[in-house]
Enzyme design. Sequence first.
Site, PDB file in Angstrom:
ATOM      1  N   CYS A  68      45.808  38.571  47.926  1.00  0.00           N
ATOM      2  CA  CYS A  68      46.467  37.483  48.670  1.00  0.00           C
ATOM      3  C   CYS A  68      47.983  37.591  48.727  1.00  0.00           C
ATOM      4  O   CYS A  68      48.550  37.656  49.815  1.00  0.00           O
ATOM      5  CB  CYS A  68      46.065  36.136  48.073  1.00  0.00           C
ATOM      6  SG  CYS A  68      44.321  35.776  48.346  1.00  0.00           S
ATOM      7  N   ARG A 128      42.469  45.202  45.189  1.00  0.00           N
ATOM      8  CA  ARG A 128      43.337  45.208  46.366  1.00  0.00           C
ATOM      9  C   ARG A 128      44.811  45.023  45.961  1.00  0.00           C
ATOM     10  O   ARG A 128      45.155  44.066  45.271  1.00  0.00           O
ATOM     11  CB  ARG A 128      42.892  44.129  47.355  1.00  0.00           C
ATOM     12  CG  ARG A 128      41.583  44.504  48.049  1.00  0.00           C
ATOM     13  CD  ARG A 128      41.082  43.405  48.964  1.00  0.00           C
ATOM     14  NE  ARG A 128      40.439  42.324  48.241  1.00  0.00           N
ATOM     15  CZ  ARG A 128      39.803  41.307  48.835  1.00  0.00           C
ATOM     16  NH1 ARG A 128      39.740  41.244  50.146  1.00  0.00           N
ATOM     17  NH2 ARG A 128      39.227  40.360  48.122  1.00  0.00           N
ATOM     18  N   THR A 156      42.656  32.661  55.172  1.00  0.00           N
ATOM     19  CA  THR A 156      44.096  32.394  55.264  1.00  0.00           C
ATOM     20  C   THR A 156      44.586  32.939  56.597  1.00  0.00           C
ATOM     21  O   THR A 156      44.530  34.146  56.828  1.00  0.00           O
ATOM     22  CB  THR A 156      44.821  33.088  54.096  1.00  0.00           C
ATOM     23  OG1 THR A 156      44.267  32.588  52.881  1.00  0.00           O
ATOM     24  CG2 THR A 156      46.313  32.838  54.138  1.00  0.00           C
ATOM     25  N   ARG A 176      41.416  30.877  42.639  1.00  0.00           N
ATOM     26  CA  ARG A 176      41.904  32.142  42.062  1.00  0.00           C
ATOM     27  C   ARG A 176      40.718  32.946  41.598  1.00  0.00           C
ATOM     28  O   ARG A 176      39.831  32.397  40.923  1.00  0.00           O
ATOM     29  CB  ARG A 176      42.787  31.871  40.842  1.00  0.00           C
ATOM     30  CG  ARG A 176      44.081  31.158  41.105  1.00  0.00           C
ATOM     31  CD  ARG A 176      44.632  30.576  39.823  1.00  0.00           C
ATOM     32  NE  ARG A 176      43.679  29.622  39.239  1.00  0.00           N
ATOM     33  CZ  ARG A 176      43.783  29.091  38.038  1.00  0.00           C
ATOM     34  NH1 ARG A 176      44.769  29.423  37.243  1.00  0.00           N
ATOM     35  NH2 ARG A 176      42.882  28.220  37.601  1.00  0.00           N
ATOM     36  N   GLU A 177      40.693  34.223  41.917  1.00  0.00           N
ATOM     37  CA  GLU A 177      39.631  35.073  41.380  1.00  0.00           C
ATOM     38  C   GLU A 177      39.698  35.021  39.859  1.00  0.00           C
ATOM     39  O   GLU A 177      40.770  34.937  39.280  1.00  0.00           O
ATOM     40  CB  GLU A 177      39.803  36.510  41.878  1.00  0.00           C
ATOM     41  CG  GLU A 177      39.475  36.627  43.344  1.00  0.00           C
ATOM     42  CD  GLU A 177      39.835  37.983  43.941  1.00  0.00           C
ATOM     43  OE1 GLU A 177      40.030  38.940  43.187  1.00  0.00           O
ATOM     44  OE2 GLU A 177      39.910  38.054  45.174  1.00  0.00           O
TER      45      GLU A 177
END
Length: 434
Positions: free
Chosen positions: A263, A331, A122, A154-155
């Site tokens: 993200c 994260r 990204t 998406r994770e």
Amino acid sequence: MRVAMIGTGYVGLVSGACFADFGHVVTCVDKDASKIDRLKKGEIPIFEPGLDALVAQNVEAGRLAFTTEAKDAIASADAVFIAVGTPSRRGDGHADLSYVYAAAKEIAELMDGFTVVVTKSTVPVGTGDEVEAIIRETNPDADFAVVSNPEFLREGAAIKDFKIPDRVVVGTDSERAREVMRELYRPLFLNETPILFTSRRTSELIKYAANAFLAVKITFINEMADLCEAVGANVQEVSRGIGLDGRIGRKFLNAGPGYGGSCFPKDTLALTKTANDAGCPVRIVDTVVEVNAARKRAMADKVIKAMGGDVKGKTIGVLGLAFKPNTDDMRDAPSLDIIPALTEAGATVRAYDPESMHEAEKLLSGLDYAESAYAAIDGADAMVIITEWDQFRALDLDRVKTSLKSDIVVDLRNIYSPEDMAKRGFTYISVGRP
Ligand code: NAD
């Protein structure tokens, strides 16, 4: 087609394995030797459902390999993907593009013959221009095209998202590059996946606009949840009531502790920086960034209030640390704000997460880690649910009742019914529900 994937993280490894599964020959490259060593031994360095089997099958079929040496992989590739991290730059919140630019330079030095360089990371608008300039400067004779192809997976559902995406976005003005991209994604054409060809700058912006819009949606329903608490309404019913309107849609309307993850926080912030630099602020996104950051911090106060306003000397059993279920990614997880605030207020925190505790240990100190949900809450003064893993949705509530020293349950994901919890004798506090 031959593909080199530079960066073998959540995006690079999934994309590489899926392209291999499409029938391409893929080499995943990473600078992190320990990651590559593990992959070569058949170990998967991240938790992503289904990825171990997909990687094993494609390695076995000779279509997927791992290396720290980019040379051969890049020289022989039709397409080289850049899938390295673009974290927030310390201090100013702009996307840190140093990994992307380093990869571009390396690719320029090693490419041979016409090569499509695809930015999957990204990256802010204009990064493709800079990648092109770096390659041109490093290797003036190179025959190449730089394409933007943002990733929307998406994770936790990454393989399905990659193989059955809502759309694929490809940004380039080069017809030669478009041909290569069509060939790479050909299996998806068969599924009639919409493939959007745009300019490179438009494609770069689509990714940020998508993430920012979703962040707005989450933040909107979170603020509605606060309002529900203030006026005695139920946010789940508000969500359903508005979400059934096709123009609004039902997804991404679950109130909770604020968005986290690898993200949304960094991408919303980077978008505001791009917009300010362009002299065209996106005020709604500025506000969302601010409101969400404040919300994560406020969740600790919600817990403290639920426990009578003082947690000194009390023990809190926390269920869930990852930013969402089915991933080990920590994260910017809400737990990283909530738990330190609780320990600073004097509580002892005992936490359990099915997959992320090894990551959490690197980021969170001053708490105890438990081996199960029940061990985390054993003798605790309250149970706090931060991540809605399936296994937390189906706890044996009688056992929870006997394990806890008190009857306080704070559910920041609204996974239990307030009526049922009240009937069972819990003091149950959730988000935006009476
Ligand atoms: P990650 O940190 O998991 O992986 C990045 C990898 O790149 C690391 O393993 C790192 O060692 C490697 N790397 C860095 N520089 C390198 C170099 N020069 N050569 C080889 N390897 C190098 O990151 P991620 O979560 O996979 O994200 C990658 C990009 O994809 C980011 O821009 C992110 O915003 C974007 N993205 C992520 C997700 C997601 O859910 N994680 C979804 C969509 C888009």
